[in-house]
Design an enzyme around this catalytic site. Structure first.
Site, short mmCIF file in Angstrom:
data_model
loop_
_atom_site.label_atom_id
_atom_site.label_comp_id
_atom_site.label_asym_id
_atom_site.label_seq_id
_atom_site.Cartn_x
_atom_site.Cartn_y
_atom_site.Cartn_z
N LYS A 64 34.24 31.04 15.91
CA LYS A 64 33.24 31.01 14.85
C LYS A 64 31.92 31.55 15.45
CE LYS A 64 33.75 29.43 11.19
NZ LYS A 64 34.14 30.21 9.86
N ASP B 201 29.24 23.45 12.63
CA ASP B 201 28.12 22.77 13.81
C ASP B 201 28.83 23.11 15.21
OD1 ASP B 201 30.08 20.98 13.28
OD2 ASP B 201 28.71 19.40 13.07
P1 NAD Z 1 40.88 25.51 5.40
O1 NAD Z 1 41.78 25.57 6.79
O2 NAD Z 1 41.22 24.18 4.47
O3 NAD Z 1 41.26 26.61 4.50
C1 NAD Z 1 41.05 28.07 5.10
C2 NAD Z 1 41.59 29.03 4.02
O4 NAD Z 1 41.49 30.19 4.47
C3 NAD Z 1 42.99 28.69 3.50
O5 NAD Z 1 43.17 28.82 2.23
C4 NAD Z 1 43.78 29.98 4.20
O6 NAD Z 1 44.97 30.15 3.46
C5 NAD Z 1 42.73 30.68 4.07
N1 NAD Z 1 42.93 31.79 5.20
C6 NAD Z 1 43.24 31.55 6.55
N2 NAD Z 1 43.47 32.98 7.19
C7 NAD Z 1 43.25 33.85 6.12
C8 NAD Z 1 43.38 35.36 6.29
N3 NAD Z 1 43.55 35.91 7.44
N4 NAD Z 1 43.10 36.22 5.08
C9 NAD Z 1 42.91 35.42 3.81
N5 NAD Z 1 42.64 33.96 3.70
C10 NAD Z 1 43.07 33.31 4.91
O7 NAD Z 1 39.63 25.48 5.80
P2 NAD Z 1 38.34 24.70 5.34
O8 NAD Z 1 38.20 23.31 6.21
O9 NAD Z 1 38.23 24.61 4.06
O10 NAD Z 1 37.15 25.47 5.94
C11 NAD Z 1 36.65 26.62 5.21
C12 NAD Z 1 35.43 27.24 5.96
O11 NAD Z 1 34.53 26.30 6.47
C13 NAD Z 1 35.97 27.74 7.36
O12 NAD Z 1 35.13 29.00 7.62
C14 NAD Z 1 35.48 26.61 8.53
O13 NAD Z 1 35.26 27.20 9.80
C15 NAD Z 1 34.09 26.15 7.75
N6 NAD Z 1 33.92 24.93 8.10
C16 NAD Z 1 34.68 23.72 7.98
C17 NAD Z 1 34.46 22.30 7.93
C18 NAD Z 1 35.29 21.07 7.85
O14 NAD Z 1 34.93 20.20 8.14
N7 NAD Z 1 36.59 21.42 7.25
C19 NAD Z 1 32.93 22.05 8.38
C20 NAD Z 1 32.10 23.30 8.46
C21 NAD Z 1 32.45 24.57 8.37
O1 DAU Z 2 32.38 19.76 12.83
C1 DAU Z 2 32.75 20.82 11.79
C2 DAU Z 2 34.26 21.00 12.13
O2 DAU Z 2 34.94 19.75 11.76
C3 DAU Z 2 34.92 21.98 11.29
O3 DAU Z 2 34.42 23.17 11.63
C4 DAU Z 2 36.29 22.17 11.56
O4 DAU Z 2 37.06 23.14 10.89
C5 DAU Z 2 37.05 20.90 11.00
O5 DAU Z 2 38.28 20.92 11.25
C6 DAU Z 2 36.35 19.62 12.10
O6 DAU Z 2 36.60 19.73 13.25
P1 DAU Z 2 37.11 18.39 14.10
O7 DAU Z 2 37.62 18.81 15.41
O8 DAU Z 2 35.74 17.51 14.26
O9 DAU Z 2 37.90 17.71 12.95
P2 DAU Z 2 39.17 16.96 13.17
O10 DAU Z 2 39.62 16.22 11.58
O11 DAU Z 2 40.42 17.66 13.68
O12 DAU Z 2 39.06 15.60 14.08
C7 DAU Z 2 37.77 14.88 14.05
C8 DAU Z 2 37.67 13.79 15.31
O13 DAU Z 2 38.83 13.05 15.08
C9 DAU Z 2 37.66 14.80 16.41
O14 DAU Z 2 37.07 14.05 17.46
C10 DAU Z 2 39.22 14.60 17.01
C11 DAU Z 2 39.66 13.38 16.43
N1 DAU Z 2 41.14 13.04 16.17
C12 DAU Z 2 41.54 14.04 15.29
C13 DAU Z 2 43.00 14.19 14.93
C14 DAU Z 2 43.42 15.07 14.10
C15 DAU Z 2 41.74 11.88 16.51
O15 DAU Z 2 41.32 11.07 17.41
N2 DAU Z 2 43.35 11.96 16.42
C16 DAU Z 2 43.72 12.86 15.41
O16 DAU Z 2 44.97 12.99 15.24
#
Ligand code: NAD
Ligand code: DAU
Length: 348
Positions: free
Chosen positions: A160, A132
């Protein structure tokens, strides 16, 4: 048997998707391609690693020749692409790796998929998992819908957004059959403890400060990771070609309120007096370009594909805390070594 490639399957969300597909679809062979960066961890998949319909491949999507050869060998019918650099704070420190992995890596996969099936795309599917964050920041009202204009603010979200555009462009230009989804913040077991919830759980366990950025009045929409994995299953199988689906928890929390709830639950679970963990809250320098609010309107996926979140936030958070408390070995493995260097650089 269908051959399905899941990229990034050793990461947080990817590992839940791999497990769901391996268990649910014995007639699929699931190939998990992952470079095992700091965020990838094969311990996430110990329970399924010996299954007959599962193969792990260590490899880098930045390496075009490797990706081309892999597709030629395995003839993947479907791709579910999660591999990415995913942490906003890291993208502020080093944008280039986000360009290479998230944009170039995605194009390498699109190219290899196109080269394999161009002219006979029938029954094939490329599913790109996005976020998002590509929509930028909301004010205090409104929701992101699928047609909200892209307006990314961080190097992560810009990378992204760019990869999403390339996926659409391959659909329009080459008729490559794709689906796309944009999801809100995930939480749950196996999340690397640099992201808000697992970082704070780990710090509470260790009586370390809880670094809240700015005034903590930033809002995120939280979804339990297993619900996201189920949504991915539904979109992969039933989503319309060339469509985008927003996925969200309908569960908005200001960071500071979420942290207070987490502190309360942790005090109970750790048998500490109420208020102990809250004392660890420390307001620190804000994240540059910090998006104020994200919130998803998930009406389309609900109405068209029948998916909606099944886990309440209180349940999901409680299960998440229990998972981290019961998996101290996992936590100690991932927080040793380079994690310490990152932590010092980010928070000192
Ligand atoms: P993550 O960082 O936990 O995992 C990413 C994985 O990709 C890891 O296992 C890493 O080793 C692998 N990777 C990184 N670079 C690579 C490369 N060059 N070649 C092959 N593998 C590689 O990420 P996540 O939180 O599980 O997110 C997964 C997907 O979902 C991402 O595309 C992210 O943008 C999307 N996403 C995440 C969230 C969230 O809240 N975490 C929300 C919405 C969308
Ligand atoms: O919205 C989806 C996204 O959510 C994904 O695409 C990303 O991969 C995922 O990392 C996440 O992004 P955010 O930046 O929202 O997540 P994060 O956990 O880093 O931070 C959540 C909120 O908390 C953000 O407002 C920043 C704040 N934060 C984060 C950290 C790590 C703090 O206040 N202190 C911290 O130490």
């Amino acid at each position: 048997m269908k051959h399905i490639l899941i990229t990034g399957g050793a990461g947080f969300i990817g590992s839940h998707v791999v497990r769901l597909f391996v268990n649910r679809y014995p007639h699929y062979h699931i190939y998990n391609l992952d470079a095992l960066t700091y965020a990838g961890n094969l311990e996430n998949l110990k329970d399924i690693e010996h299954r007959d319909n599962y193969t792990f491949i260590r490899g880098d999507i930045k390496d075009k020749a490797f990706v081309d050869a892999l597709f030629k060998t395995h003839h993947f019918d479907g791709v579910i692409h999660l591999a990415a650099e995913s942490h906003v704070d890291r993208s502020i420190e080093d944008p280039l790796i986000f360009v290479k992995t998230n944009i170039l890596g995605t194009i390498h996969l699109l190219e290899a998929f196109k080269a394999l099936w161009m002219g006979s795309f029938q029954g094939k599917r490329f599913y790109h998992i996005s976020t998002d964050e590509v929509y930028g920041s909301l004010g205090s009202t409104g929701l992101f819908i699928e047609t909200t204009a892209y307006d990314p603010n961080s190097p992560y979200s810009a990378s992204k957004a760019s990869s999403d555009h390339f996926v659409r462009a391959y659909g329009e230009t080459y008729e490559l059959p794709y689906v796309l989804s944009n999801c809100s913040n995930n939480y749950g077991p196996n999340q690397f403890p640099e992201k808000l919830i697992p970082l704070f759980i780990n710090n509470i366990i260790n009586n370390k400060p809880l670094p809240v950025y700015g005034d903590g009045n930033y809002t995120r929409d939280w979804l339990y990771v297993i619900d996201h994995a189920k949504a991915i299953d539904v979109v992969f199988h039933n989503g319309e070609n060339k469509e985008t689906y927003n996925i969200g928890g309908c569960n908005e929390w200001k960071n500071i309120e979420l942290v207070r709830l987490l502190c309360k639950q942790m005090d109970v679970k750790l048998g500490r007096p109420d208020g102990t963990s809250e004392k660890l809250i420390t307001f620190v320098k804000d994240r540059p370009g910090h998006d104020l609010r994200y919130a998803i309107d998930a009406t389309k996926i609900k109405n068209e594909l029948g998916w909606e979140p099944s886990v309440t936030f209180e349940e999901g958070l409680s299960e998440t805390i229990d998972w981290y408390l019961n998996n101290d070995l996992w936590l100690s493995h991932v927080t040793s070594g380079s994690y310490q260097d990152y932590y010092k650089k980010q928070y000192n």
